[in-house]
Design a protein around this motif. Structure first.
Motif, PDB file in Angstrom:
ATOM      1  N   UNK A   1     -11.676   9.380   0.901  1.00 35.32           N
ATOM      2  CA  UNK A   1     -11.545  10.819   0.640  1.00 35.32           C
ATOM      3  C   UNK A   1     -10.571  11.001  -0.512  1.00 35.32           C
ATOM      4  N   UNK A   2     -10.989  11.722  -1.523  1.00 35.34           N
ATOM      5  CA  UNK A   2     -10.151  11.926  -2.707  1.00 35.34           C
ATOM      6  C   UNK A   2      -9.076  12.970  -2.423  1.00 35.34           C
ATOM      7  N   UNK A   3      -7.816  12.656  -2.695  1.00 32.39           N
ATOM      8  CA  UNK A   3      -6.761  13.651  -2.482  1.00 32.39           C
ATOM      9  C   UNK A   3      -6.804  14.734  -3.549  1.00 32.39           C
ATOM     10  N   UNK A   4      -6.276  15.893  -3.200  1.00 39.14           N
ATOM     11  CA  UNK A   4      -6.155  16.968  -4.184  1.00 39.14           C
ATOM     12  C   UNK A   4      -4.996  16.691  -5.139  1.00 39.14           C
ATOM     13  N   UNK A   5      -3.928  16.107  -4.611  1.00 42.04           N
ATOM     14  CA  UNK A   5      -2.780  15.726  -5.426  1.00 42.04           C
ATOM     15  C   UNK A   5      -2.193  14.443  -4.865  1.00 42.04           C
ATOM     16  N   UNK A   6      -1.435  13.751  -5.708  1.00 47.76           N
ATOM     17  CA  UNK A   6      -0.791  12.528  -5.278  1.00 47.76           C
ATOM     18  C   UNK A   6      -1.577  11.291  -5.707  1.00 47.76           C
ATOM     19  N   UNK A   7      -1.120  10.148  -5.228  1.00 46.78           N
ATOM     20  CA  UNK A   7      -1.687   8.893  -5.718  1.00 46.78           C
ATOM     21  C   UNK A   7      -1.679   7.834  -4.619  1.00 46.78           C
ATOM     22  N   UNK A   8      -2.734   7.029  -4.604  1.00 49.96           N
ATOM     23  CA  UNK A   8      -2.788   5.830  -3.767  1.00 49.96           C
ATOM     24  C   UNK A   8      -2.576   4.631  -4.687  1.00 49.96           C
TER      25      UNK A   8
ATOM     26  N   UNK B   1       0.864  -1.171   0.000  1.00 42.89           N
ATOM     27  CA  UNK B   1       0.000   0.000   0.000  1.00 42.89           C
ATOM     28  C   UNK B   1       0.903   1.224   0.000  1.00 42.89           C
ATOM     29  N   UNK B   2       0.785   2.024  -1.048  1.00 42.51           N
ATOM     30  CA  UNK B   2       1.664   3.174  -1.201  1.00 42.51           C
ATOM     31  C   UNK B   2       0.853   4.461  -1.277  1.00 42.51           C
ATOM     32  N   UNK B   3       1.204   5.393  -0.427  1.00 42.53           N
ATOM     33  CA  UNK B   3       0.628   6.733  -0.460  1.00 42.53           C
ATOM     34  C   UNK B   3       1.725   7.655  -0.977  1.00 42.53           C
ATOM     35  N   UNK B   4       1.550   8.139  -2.187  1.00 41.30           N
ATOM     36  CA  UNK B   4       2.614   8.859  -2.865  1.00 41.30           C
ATOM     37  C   UNK B   4       2.318  10.356  -2.971  1.00 41.30           C
ATOM     38  N   UNK B   5       3.096  11.148  -2.259  1.00 36.23           N
ATOM     39  CA  UNK B   5       3.060  12.617  -2.353  1.00 36.23           C
ATOM     40  C   UNK B   5       1.634  13.150  -2.257  1.00 36.23           C
ATOM     41  N   UNK B   6       0.925  12.748  -1.218  1.00 34.76           N
ATOM     42  CA  UNK B   6      -0.485  13.113  -1.098  1.00 34.76           C
ATOM     43  C   UNK B   6      -0.658  14.490  -0.468  1.00 34.76           C
ATOM     44  N   UNK B   7      -1.527  15.244  -1.074  1.00 34.74           N
ATOM     45  CA  UNK B   7      -2.016  16.495  -0.501  1.00 34.74           C
ATOM     46  C   UNK B   7      -3.534  16.375  -0.455  1.00 34.74           C
ATOM     47  N   UNK B   8      -4.122  16.662   0.699  1.00 32.12           N
ATOM     48  CA  UNK B   8      -5.570  16.456   0.841  1.00 32.12           C
ATOM     49  C   UNK B   8      -6.103  17.320   1.974  1.00 32.12           C
ATOM     50  N   UNK B   9      -7.397  17.568   1.921  1.00 28.00           N
ATOM     51  CA  UNK B   9      -8.064  18.331   2.967  1.00 28.00           C
ATOM     52  C   UNK B   9      -9.491  18.604   2.558  1.00 28.00           C
ATOM     53  N   UNK B  10     -10.047  19.638   3.138  1.00 29.10           N
ATOM     54  CA  UNK B  10     -11.457  19.966   2.898  1.00 29.10           C
ATOM     55  C   UNK B  10     -11.594  21.371   2.313  1.00 29.10           C
ATOM     56  N   UNK B  11     -10.446  21.988   2.105  1.00 29.43           N
ATOM     57  CA  UNK B  11     -10.382  23.303   1.460  1.00 29.43           C
ATOM     58  C   UNK B  11      -9.073  23.319   0.675  1.00 29.43           C
ATOM     59  N   UNK B  12      -9.164  23.371  -0.641  1.00 31.94           N
ATOM     60  CA  UNK B  12      -7.955  23.303  -1.469  1.00 31.94           C
ATOM     61  C   UNK B  12      -6.956  24.416  -1.140  1.00 31.94           C
ATOM     62  N   UNK B  13      -7.457  25.517  -0.606  1.00 34.96           N
ATOM     63  CA  UNK B  13      -6.566  26.636  -0.293  1.00 34.96           C
ATOM     64  C   UNK B  13      -5.771  26.380   0.987  1.00 34.96           C
ATOM     65  N   UNK B  14      -6.220  25.432   1.809  1.00 38.63           N
ATOM     66  CA  UNK B  14      -5.548  25.184   3.079  1.00 38.63           C
ATOM     67  C   UNK B  14      -5.636  23.690   3.428  1.00 38.63           C
ATOM     68  N   UNK B  15      -4.927  22.828   2.687  1.00 37.67           N
ATOM     69  CA  UNK B  15      -4.994  21.385   2.945  1.00 37.67           C
ATOM     70  C   UNK B  15      -4.397  21.028   4.302  1.00 37.67           C
ATOM     71  N   UNK B  16      -4.933  19.962   4.908  1.00 43.66           N
ATOM     72  CA  UNK B  16      -4.404  19.523   6.205  1.00 43.66           C
ATOM     73  C   UNK B  16      -3.289  18.496   6.023  1.00 43.66           C
ATOM     74  N   UNK B  17      -3.209  17.879   4.846  1.00 42.89           N
ATOM     75  CA  UNK B  17      -2.140  16.947   4.503  1.00 42.89           C
ATOM     76  C   UNK B  17      -1.392  17.527   3.311  1.00 42.89           C
ATOM     77  N   UNK B  18      -0.079  17.689   3.458  1.00 42.26           N
ATOM     78  CA  UNK B  18       0.705  18.328   2.400  1.00 42.26           C
ATOM     79  C   UNK B  18       1.880  17.446   1.996  1.00 42.26           C
ATOM     80  N   UNK B  19       1.818  16.924   0.775  1.00 44.58           N
ATOM     81  CA  UNK B  19       2.941  16.198   0.169  1.00 44.58           C
ATOM     82  C   UNK B  19       3.487  15.095   1.093  1.00 44.58           C
ATOM     83  N   UNK B  20       2.587  14.214   1.531  1.00 41.66           N
ATOM     84  CA  UNK B  20       2.944  13.141   2.463  1.00 41.66           C
ATOM     85  C   UNK B  20       3.042  11.814   1.721  1.00 41.66           C
TER      86      UNK B  20
END
Length: 228
Positions: A52-59, A2-21
């Motif tokens: 939850x769909x990430x804004x960027x990155x890949x599962x 299971x690979x989480x690659x460079x994920x950025x995610x949250x509930x407001x694209x302007x202020x994500x709670x997960x950044x490039x993880x």
């Protein structure tokens, strides 16, 4: 894997709670994700489980990128667009069982929900009885509804529901945070017995350092994932 690659995610694209993880869990491995409340670890867990769909990155699941990506689709609809094989690869247990259980259902119906959803209702009776024993839930409780059982009993039912399709990956998001020590030990034991039997990988999210380090093969601190 299971690979989480460079994920950025949250509930407001302007202020994500997960950044490039980025984070990986190998088949059969148990990984603890340790961090304080509000840091973003639960959001990452939801992305990992395709909830939850990430804004960027890949599962990436066992070498296959998660499908069903729709940039214009609601984030909560991502899982429903993924192929069944990817959706059913995950079993998820959340912190608050009363928020993840339909109050209208009996515990039998709650545990067997995924079987009915995948056209396997005929298996439900025997499978539910077996899983009730696995998680330490008395058969006398199976006809009750959530308001008629304790938090610990309801969380046992939620764990049974997570295991009912025999997932390859388990996501436990603060699964034991609201429970007493004996119930915590019983649930962790049930998860580990399932993993020993199935070879499933585990991502356990929490803020209890002692529990995660005793439970998991390795523990990753949230700060290590977000350090630039």
């Amino acid at each position: 894997m299971l690979e989480l690659r460079s994920l950025t995610a949250g509930y407001d694209r302007r202020d994500p709670v997960v950044r490039d993880v980025s984070l990986t869990v190998a088949p059969g491995e148990s990984v603890g994700l340790l961090g304080p409340s509000g840091c973003g670890k639960s959001t990452l867990a939801r992305v990992a489980a395709l909830l939850h769909r990430p804004d960027r990155g890949r599962v990436v699941i066992d070498g296959e990128p998660a499908h069903g990506w729709r940039h214009r689709a609601p984030a909560h609809g991502w899982r429903h667009r993924a192929p069944r094989a990817q959706r059913t690869a995950f079993g998820v247990v959340f912190q608050q069982p009363r928020l993840s259980a339909d109050p209208r259902l009996t515990l039998t119906q709650l545990i067997s929900e995924p079987l009915r959803a995948t056209g396997r209702a005929a298996e439900a009776a025997e499978t539910v009885r077996e899983l009730a024993r696995t998680v330490g839930l008395g058969e006398d409780l199976l006809g009750r509804r959530p308001h008629e059982v304790s938090d610990g009993q309801l969380q046992r039912a939620c764990l049974a529901r997570a295991l009912v399709l025999r997932p390859r990956w388990l996501i436990c998001d603060e699964m034991t945070a609201m429970l007493d020590a004996s119930t915590t030990a019983a649930l962790v034991t049930a998860v580990e017995n399932y993993r020993a039997d199935s070879g499933a990988g585990l991502l356990a999210v929490g803020h209890d350092k002692v529990l995660l380090e005793r439970w998991c093969d390795r523990t990753v601190h949230w700060g290590e994932l977000t350090r630039v």
